[in-house]
Scaffold this motif. Structure first.
Motif, short mmCIF file in Angstrom:
data_model
loop_
_atom_site.label_atom_id
_atom_site.label_comp_id
_atom_site.label_asym_id
_atom_site.label_seq_id
_atom_site.Cartn_x
_atom_site.Cartn_y
_atom_site.Cartn_z
N LEU A 233 0.82 -1.21 0.00
CA LEU A 233 0.00 0.00 0.00
C LEU A 233 0.86 1.26 0.00
CD1 LEU A 233 -2.83 -1.06 2.48
CD2 LEU A 233 -3.00 -0.80 0.00
N GLU A 234 2.01 1.22 0.68
CA GLU A 234 2.91 2.37 0.65
C GLU A 234 3.46 2.61 -0.76
OE1 GLU A 234 5.90 1.71 3.57
OE2 GLU A 234 4.59 2.18 5.28
N GLU A 235 3.82 1.53 -1.45
CA GLU A 235 4.30 1.67 -2.82
C GLU A 235 3.19 2.17 -3.75
OE1 GLU A 235 7.38 1.42 -3.96
OE2 GLU A 235 7.99 1.13 -1.87
N ARG A 236 1.98 1.67 -3.50
CA ARG A 236 0.84 2.13 -4.30
C ARG A 236 0.59 3.62 -4.07
NH1 ARG A 236 -4.11 -0.43 -6.35
NH2 ARG A 236 -3.31 -2.43 -5.62
N LEU A 237 0.74 4.07 -2.81
CA LEU A 237 0.56 5.48 -2.48
C LEU A 237 1.58 6.34 -3.21
CD1 LEU A 237 -0.84 7.71 -0.86
CD2 LEU A 237 0.70 7.18 1.04
N LYS A 238 2.84 5.88 -3.25
CA LYS A 238 3.88 6.63 -3.97
C LYS A 238 3.53 6.74 -5.45
CE LYS A 238 7.66 5.19 -0.89
NZ LYS A 238 8.92 4.41 -0.80
N THR A 239 3.05 5.63 -6.02
CA THR A 239 2.68 5.64 -7.44
C THR A 239 1.52 6.61 -7.71
OG1 THR A 239 3.38 3.34 -7.65
CG2 THR A 239 1.94 4.20 -9.37
N VAL A 240 0.53 6.59 -6.82
CA VAL A 240 -0.62 7.48 -6.99
C VAL A 240 -0.20 8.95 -6.86
CG1 VAL A 240 -2.82 8.19 -5.97
CG2 VAL A 240 -2.30 5.76 -6.24
N ASN A 241 0.65 9.25 -5.87
CA ASN A 241 1.12 10.63 -5.69
C ASN A 241 1.92 11.10 -6.90
OD1 ASN A 241 -0.05 10.99 -3.18
ND2 ASN A 241 1.74 10.21 -2.08
N GLN A 242 2.73 10.20 -7.47
CA GLN A 242 3.49 10.54 -8.66
C GLN A 242 2.56 10.82 -9.84
OE1 GLN A 242 6.79 11.12 -9.10
NE2 GLN A 242 6.20 11.70 -11.19
N ARG A 243 1.51 10.03 -9.95
CA ARG A 243 0.54 10.24 -11.02
C ARG A 243 -0.19 11.56 -10.85
NH1 ARG A 243 -4.57 6.26 -12.54
NH2 ARG A 243 -5.15 7.32 -14.48
N ILE A 244 -0.51 11.90 -9.59
CA ILE A 244 -1.18 13.18 -9.31
C ILE A 244 -0.29 14.34 -9.73
CG2 ILE A 244 -1.98 14.70 -7.46
CD1 ILE A 244 -2.98 12.20 -6.00
N ARG A 245 1.00 14.26 -9.39
CA ARG A 245 1.93 15.33 -9.77
C ARG A 245 2.04 15.45 -11.29
NH1 ARG A 245 4.77 13.35 -5.12
NH2 ARG A 245 5.96 11.91 -6.44
N THR A 246 2.07 14.32 -11.97
CA THR A 246 2.15 14.34 -13.43
C THR A 246 0.93 14.98 -14.04
OG1 THR A 246 3.50 12.31 -13.41
CG2 THR A 246 2.42 12.90 -15.49
N LEU A 247 -0.25 14.63 -13.52
CA LEU A 247 -1.49 15.20 -14.04
C LEU A 247 -1.61 16.69 -13.73
CD1 LEU A 247 -4.01 12.33 -13.17
CD2 LEU A 247 -3.13 12.95 -15.42
N GLU A 248 -1.11 17.11 -12.55
CA GLU A 248 -1.13 18.53 -12.22
C GLU A 248 -0.22 19.33 -13.15
OE1 GLU A 248 -0.03 18.56 -8.12
OE2 GLU A 248 -2.11 18.41 -7.39
N ASN A 249 0.94 18.78 -13.47
CA ASN A 249 1.84 19.46 -14.41
C ASN A 249 1.22 19.53 -15.80
OD1 ASN A 249 3.81 19.80 -12.44
ND2 ASN A 249 4.83 17.86 -12.92
N LEU A 250 0.55 18.45 -16.19
CA LEU A 250 -0.13 18.45 -17.50
C LEU A 250 -1.25 19.47 -17.53
CD1 LEU A 250 -0.53 17.19 -20.29
CD2 LEU A 250 -1.98 15.45 -19.21
N LYS A 251 -1.97 19.62 -16.42
CA LYS A 251 -3.05 20.60 -16.33
C LYS A 251 -2.51 22.02 -16.47
CE LYS A 251 -6.61 22.29 -13.14
NZ LYS A 251 -7.23 22.13 -11.80
N LYS A 252 -1.37 22.30 -15.81
CA LYS A 252 -0.77 23.63 -15.90
C LYS A 252 -0.34 23.94 -17.34
CE LYS A 252 0.93 23.69 -11.13
NZ LYS A 252 2.14 23.68 -10.25
N GLU A 253 0.23 22.96 -18.03
CA GLU A 253 0.65 23.17 -19.41
C GLU A 253 -0.55 23.44 -20.32
OE1 GLU A 253 2.96 19.91 -20.73
OE2 GLU A 253 4.55 20.19 -19.24
N LEU A 254 -1.63 22.70 -20.09
CA LEU A 254 -2.82 22.90 -20.91
C LEU A 254 -3.45 24.27 -20.64
CD1 LEU A 254 -4.47 19.36 -20.66
CD2 LEU A 254 -3.30 20.36 -22.61
N GLN A 255 -3.41 24.72 -19.37
CA GLN A 255 -3.96 26.05 -19.03
C GLN A 255 -3.14 27.16 -19.69
OE1 GLN A 255 -3.97 25.79 -14.74
NE2 GLN A 255 -6.14 25.22 -14.66
N LYS A 256 -1.84 26.99 -19.77
CA LYS A 256 -0.99 27.98 -20.43
C LYS A 256 -1.32 28.09 -21.91
CE LYS A 256 2.95 27.58 -17.27
NZ LYS A 256 4.36 27.15 -17.14
N ARG A 257 -1.59 26.97 -22.52
CA ARG A 257 -1.93 26.96 -23.95
C ARG A 257 -3.30 27.58 -24.22
NH1 ARG A 257 -0.10 20.80 -25.74
NH2 ARG A 257 2.09 20.98 -25.07
#
Length: 257
Positions: A233-257
């Motif tokens: 579950l700890e490894e799964r949490l790390k994976t989920v947090n990494q995915r959240i950060r990736t999606l947040e960065n993608l959201k920021k890039e799309l908002q800039k465009r």
């Protein structure tokens, strides 16, 4: 008499599959079992299993398991709670159990048990997980699963294999609850089992002996199940947090465009 109506396909949530396998691997001396919950398309005869209920074993046997009416009622109440929570028609769709050290194929007892359940619901399905089977070529532990129903053959009941698809899906809170409940249920089984033995004798040495075995059994559950589950579950949490950060960065890039 088994109904002619039968399932065409079962779609199994990957997290439920993982939980069933983890449950099956908790013991190689007795069979374990549980109930499967989800949605069913009565027209297309397709079941989608998205949750499971781990059952408490009052009697541990190496070659058979049974579902009591009380446990079936408890699982039905859990399905009703999920229905209200998800606003979807959830119900008990089937059962699963393990075959430690033997093949995955249903025994005659399994087939008869499945036939009885199908008299209540013709789309009820059975899953069997074969564990602790060694591959002589690779020397690895094999885990196999089969999905089946029962039908009346020419002279006796026969099994019918049902197509099984394991599907990735979002990790839901009720899946997390099922994973968290598994060690608790196993601990409760051990405590009740040893307490019954303690009540049969007044000998102090016998009580100490039984307490020692109970402690060993509880340590085994913590070391072989609880700790690996926490690590997973700890490894799964790390994976989920990494995915959240990736999606947040993608959201920021799309908002800039």
């Amino acid at each position: 008499m088994v109904s002619e109506k039968c399932l065409r396909k079962v779609i199994l949530n990957s997290d439920v599959y993982t939980l069933c396998v983890q449950h099956a691997l908790t013991t190689e001396k007795q069979e374990i079992m549980g109930l499967l919950v989800g949605e069913v398309d009565d027209i297309k005869c397709i079941s989608k299993i998205s949750a499971c209920v781990t059952l408490h074993r009052s009697d541990k046997q190496p070659d058979r398991v049974e579902i009591s009416p009380e446990q079936l009622c408890t699982a039905s109440m859990y399905a009703d709670q999920l229905s209200k929570k998800l606003d979807r028609p959830m119900r008990v769709l089937g059962w699963y159990h393990s075959h430690p050290h033997i093949t995955v194929w249903p025994s005659h007892v399994d087939t008869r048990t499945q036939a009885v359940y199908q008299t209540m619901d013709p789309l009820f399905v059975g899953l069997i997980f074969s564990v602790f089977q060694n591959d002589s070529r690779s020397l690895n532990n094999l885990i196999q699963v089969t999905c089946f129903q029962a039908h009346q053959g020419a002279s006796d009941l026969e099994r019918t294999e049902v197509e099984l698809v394991i599907q990735n899906s979002p990790f839901e809170n009720y899946d997390l609850k099922g994973i968290a409940d598994l060690p608790r249920i196993l601990i409760q089984e051990e405590v009740e089992c040893h307490d019954v033995k303690d009540n049969d004798t007044q000998d102090e040495l016998a009580n100490i002996h039984n307490d020692s075995f109970k402690t060993l059994a509880l340590v085994h559950i913590v070391s072989k199940l609880s700790r690996p589950l926490c690590d997973d579950l700890e490894e799964r949490l790390k994976t989920v947090n990494q995915r959240i950060r990736t999606l947040e960065n993608l959201k920021k890039e799309l908002q800039k465009r």
